[in-house]
Scaffold this active site. Sequence first.
Site, PDB file in Angstrom:
ATOM      1  N   GLU A   1      33.792  27.934 -30.498  1.00  0.00           N
ATOM      2  CA  GLU A   1      34.759  28.999 -30.162  1.00  0.00           C
ATOM      3  C   GLU A   1      35.245  28.681 -28.756  1.00  0.00           C
ATOM      4  O   GLU A   1      34.512  28.866 -27.792  1.00  0.00           O
ATOM      5  CB  GLU A   1      34.053  30.352 -30.259  1.00  0.00           C
ATOM      6  CG  GLU A   1      35.022  31.493 -30.435  1.00  0.00           C
ATOM      7  CD  GLU A   1      35.581  31.960 -29.124  1.00  0.00           C
ATOM      8  OE1 GLU A   1      36.620  31.402 -28.697  1.00  0.00           O
ATOM      9  OE2 GLU A   1      34.995  32.854 -28.521  1.00  0.00           O
TER      10      GLU A   1
ATOM     11  N   CYS B   1      38.381  34.946 -23.992  1.00  0.00           N
ATOM     12  CA  CYS B   1      38.932  33.852 -24.810  1.00  0.00           C
ATOM     13  C   CYS B   1      40.177  34.306 -25.561  1.00  0.00           C
ATOM     14  O   CYS B   1      41.118  33.549 -25.731  1.00  0.00           O
ATOM     15  CB  CYS B   1      37.870  33.331 -25.771  1.00  0.00           C
ATOM     16  SG  CYS B   1      37.023  34.628 -26.655  1.00  0.00           S
TER      17      CYS B   1
ATOM     18  N   LYS C   1      20.822  29.331 -24.586  1.00  0.00           N
ATOM     19  CA  LYS C   1      21.058  28.811 -23.230  1.00  0.00           C
ATOM     20  C   LYS C   1      22.258  29.571 -22.675  1.00  0.00           C
ATOM     21  O   LYS C   1      23.402  29.246 -22.959  1.00  0.00           O
ATOM     22  CB  LYS C   1      21.356  27.310 -23.289  1.00  0.00           C
ATOM     23  CG  LYS C   1      20.949  26.516 -22.053  1.00  0.00           C
ATOM     24  CD  LYS C   1      21.539  26.983 -20.747  1.00  0.00           C
ATOM     25  CE  LYS C   1      22.907  26.412 -20.480  1.00  0.00           C
ATOM     26  NZ  LYS C   1      23.542  26.957 -19.262  1.00  0.00           N
TER      27      LYS C   1
ATOM     28  N   GLU D   1      45.003  27.335 -20.772  1.00  0.00           N
ATOM     29  CA  GLU D   1      44.236  28.557 -20.528  1.00  0.00           C
ATOM     30  C   GLU D   1      43.992  28.697 -19.027  1.00  0.00           C
ATOM     31  O   GLU D   1      43.582  27.734 -18.374  1.00  0.00           O
ATOM     32  CB  GLU D   1      42.900  28.451 -21.280  1.00  0.00           C
ATOM     33  CG  GLU D   1      42.114  29.727 -21.295  1.00  0.00           C
ATOM     34  CD  GLU D   1      40.918  29.650 -22.237  1.00  0.00           C
ATOM     35  OE1 GLU D   1      40.172  28.659 -22.174  1.00  0.00           O
ATOM     36  OE2 GLU D   1      40.730  30.592 -23.030  1.00  0.00           O
TER      37      GLU D   1
HETATM   38  P1  NDP Z   1      31.909  25.551 -20.036  1.00  0.00           P
HETATM   39  O1  NDP Z   1      32.499  25.354 -21.373  1.00  0.00           O
HETATM   40  O2  NDP Z   1      31.530  24.325 -19.279  1.00  0.00           O
HETATM   41  O3  NDP Z   1      30.609  26.488 -20.166  1.00  0.00           O
HETATM   42  C1  NDP Z   1      30.286  27.227 -21.321  1.00  0.00           C
HETATM   43  C2  NDP Z   1      28.800  27.099 -21.618  1.00  0.00           C
HETATM   44  O4  NDP Z   1      28.482  25.742 -21.906  1.00  0.00           O
HETATM   45  C3  NDP Z   1      27.901  27.494 -20.453  1.00  0.00           C
HETATM   46  O5  NDP Z   1      26.723  28.081 -20.944  1.00  0.00           O
HETATM   47  C4  NDP Z   1      27.590  26.136 -19.824  1.00  0.00           C
HETATM   48  O6  NDP Z   1      26.438  26.168 -19.047  1.00  0.00           O
HETATM   49  C5  NDP Z   1      27.423  25.292 -21.075  1.00  0.00           C
HETATM   50  N1  NDP Z   1      27.569  23.847 -20.859  1.00  0.00           N
HETATM   51  C6  NDP Z   1      28.245  23.190 -19.884  1.00  0.00           C
HETATM   52  N2  NDP Z   1      28.155  21.854 -20.056  1.00  0.00           N
HETATM   53  C7  NDP Z   1      27.403  21.650 -21.172  1.00  0.00           C
HETATM   54  C8  NDP Z   1      26.961  20.492 -21.886  1.00  0.00           C
HETATM   55  N3  NDP Z   1      27.256  19.254 -21.475  1.00  0.00           N
HETATM   56  N4  NDP Z   1      26.215  20.652 -22.990  1.00  0.00           N
HETATM   57  C9  NDP Z   1      25.913  21.882 -23.435  1.00  0.00           C
HETATM   58  N5  NDP Z   1      26.294  23.017 -22.805  1.00  0.00           N
HETATM   59  C10 NDP Z   1      27.039  22.916 -21.688  1.00  0.00           C
HETATM   60  O7  NDP Z   1      32.915  26.444 -19.218  1.00  0.00           O
HETATM   61  P2  NDP Z   1      33.023  26.706 -17.636  1.00  0.00           P
HETATM   62  O8  NDP Z   1      32.027  27.729 -17.263  1.00  0.00           O
HETATM   63  O9  NDP Z   1      32.983  25.410 -16.872  1.00  0.00           O
HETATM   64  O10 NDP Z   1      34.494  27.337 -17.534  1.00  0.00           O
HETATM   65  C11 NDP Z   1      35.639  26.470 -17.522  1.00  0.00           C
HETATM   66  C12 NDP Z   1      36.752  27.019 -18.397  1.00  0.00           C
HETATM   67  O11 NDP Z   1      36.290  27.164 -19.728  1.00  0.00           O
HETATM   68  C13 NDP Z   1      37.255  28.409 -18.032  1.00  0.00           C
HETATM   69  O12 NDP Z   1      38.186  28.343 -17.009  1.00  0.00           O
HETATM   70  C14 NDP Z   1      37.853  28.861 -19.333  1.00  0.00           C
HETATM   71  O13 NDP Z   1      39.158  28.358 -19.465  1.00  0.00           O
HETATM   72  C15 NDP Z   1      36.965  28.223 -20.389  1.00  0.00           C
HETATM   73  N6  NDP Z   1      35.959  29.172 -20.934  1.00  0.00           N
HETATM   74  C16 NDP Z   1      36.190  29.704 -22.174  1.00  0.00           C
HETATM   75  C17 NDP Z   1      35.313  30.638 -22.688  1.00  0.00           C
HETATM   76  C18 NDP Z   1      35.552  31.280 -24.023  1.00  0.00           C
HETATM   77  O14 NDP Z   1      35.173  32.425 -24.210  1.00  0.00           O
HETATM   78  N7  NDP Z   1      36.101  30.578 -24.981  1.00  0.00           N
HETATM   79  C19 NDP Z   1      34.136  31.095 -21.938  1.00  0.00           C
HETATM   80  C20 NDP Z   1      33.954  30.431 -20.669  1.00  0.00           C
HETATM   81  C21 NDP Z   1      34.853  29.515 -20.195  1.00  0.00           C
HETATM   82  P3  NDP Z   1      26.583  26.339 -17.435  1.00  0.00           P
HETATM   83  O15 NDP Z   1      27.587  27.409 -17.198  1.00  0.00           O
HETATM   84  O16 NDP Z   1      25.227  26.709 -17.033  1.00  0.00           O
HETATM   85  O17 NDP Z   1      27.047  24.998 -16.920  1.00  0.00           O
END
Ligand code: NDP
Length: 482
Positions: A251, A285, A176, A384
């Site tokens: 992660e 990250c 996903k 972050e």
């Molecule tokens: P999320 O953690 O919400 O998104 C990461 C993934 O999880 C996406 O594929 C998202 O799908 C999916 N997701 C969201 N909600 C659910 C759920 N309830 N169950 C299962 N999967 C889910 O991050 P955001 O995109 O909202 O970003 C917010 C913050 O997260 C950023 O500002 C950053 O600080 C951090 N982040 C950290 C990352 C890393 O590499 N560790 C990567 C991305 C973000 P969808 O996007 O379609 O909602």
Amino acid sequence: MQKSHFIANDWVAPAEGEFIPVIDPSDGSSLGEIARGTAHDVDAAVAAARSAIGETFDGPWGALAAAQRGRLLYRFSAAVSEHAEELAALEASDTGKSMKTARADVVALARYLEYYAGACDKLHGETLPYEAGYMVMTVREPHGVTAHIIPWNYPIQIFGRTVGASLAAGNACVVKPAEDASLSVLRLAEIAAAIGFPSGAINVVTGYGHEAGAALTEHRGIDHISFTGSTVTGRRVGEAAARRHCPVTLELGGKSPQIVFEDADLDAALPVIVNAIVQNAGQTCSAGSRLLVHSSVYEQVLERLARSFRALRSGPPALELDMGPLVNRKQYELVKSILAKAEADGIQVAACGELHPDAAAAGFYQEAVLLRDVPHGHSLAQEEIFGPVLAAMPFEDEAEAIRLANGTDFGLVAGVWTRDGARQLRLARKLRCGQVFVNNYGAAGGVELPFGGVKSSGYGREKGFEALLGFTVLKTIAVRHG
Ligand code: NDP
């Protein structure tokens, strides 16, 4: 362009017939639509993966010999390299990253697949000494069907390091990707099908996290979950997994410190420190987002860094500048609001980069920002940001450097810059995080190096052989032969 899900080696329209718009973050224009997945689509993808594995690992993917899996992964790696320019362009337009970064991501993906291809037939158990009359052995078996929730910052790379490792261990995958960056992952599944992966080995369901993502993490047909993303969503995923005792790897990002001592080779350190925060516009990250500098060289370091920051340019991905736009409006507004709070709190800006004149006003561009004298307890030094913002602060001695470095809820990566060998080792042992880099940062990606965090940065390891082990279950077999 309208993209359906990719399930069982075919394009499958969303069960409820709905699609989500895809926006180009460089100018806000439309790139098309992706399917809005729901629990029905997740059911179909999990069913396809389960039949690829088979009830007793006797399906078309489950029964494949390890060496054959390896050959397919090698072919996949070669196919990725053949499609490198197309994949990089897709990733750049979908995420806003510069073509330079997108190309590097494709090279990393090809390398992940190559690394895990070679590992397939080296994944073996042991024989164990036991009482007379017994033969005891361990075997490493796949979990079965693994779920992969991939964020928008590095879809291509994270596909490589999680899906690549899981396939190598013999699992079938349901992926996903983030709703903001699904195009490259869909294309990768299509390429895999074209080069001979059996139906159901790799399935992609697109859609919103709270719909398709949540349905996937709660699905009883999933045997392992790999999640990369925010701490908040990671906690939700961990809770869903715990409710049915499903193993999970999380992660979750960090607030990683770069620690510069008075004896550091600044010519070597400073360009790396700049790159570690502006790479992918800070949406990494493992970004080195905190800078701790010994007070005796603090002013000198800030002056030199300020010069570098002023020369940084953000603009359209095709111009191959230092940074493209941030991924979406939400992320852009989040970073802007954090910077507005910094200003209101009197945090000093030491330097800013510039926007290229061709950066569209409707694009989500953010200049690089260097902040100085950020108090350790301030949210800028604790949380972050996921944007190109570096928070600098001085320290007086080694003990204070360690205390500051360890003093956040995160623990992903740390960089240490010193010529003192004993200090290098002391710091490496005392820093609470998953990776320590001494006189370098990130080891240029380090496909072979286990990666993951402690504390709120998550648990479990990706990359390297360690990730492969995480995608297996160790079974012990004791035979009494008399
Ligand atoms: P999320 O953690 O919400 O998104 C990461 C993934 O999880 C996406 O594929 C998202 O799908 C999916 N997701 C969201 N909600 C659910 C759920 N309830 N169950 C299962 N999967 C889910 O991050 P955001 O995109 O909202 O970003 C917010 C913050 O997260 C950023 O500002 C950053 O600080 C951090 N982040 C950290 C990352 C890393 O590499 N560790 C990567 C991305 C973000 P969808 O996007 O379609 O909602």
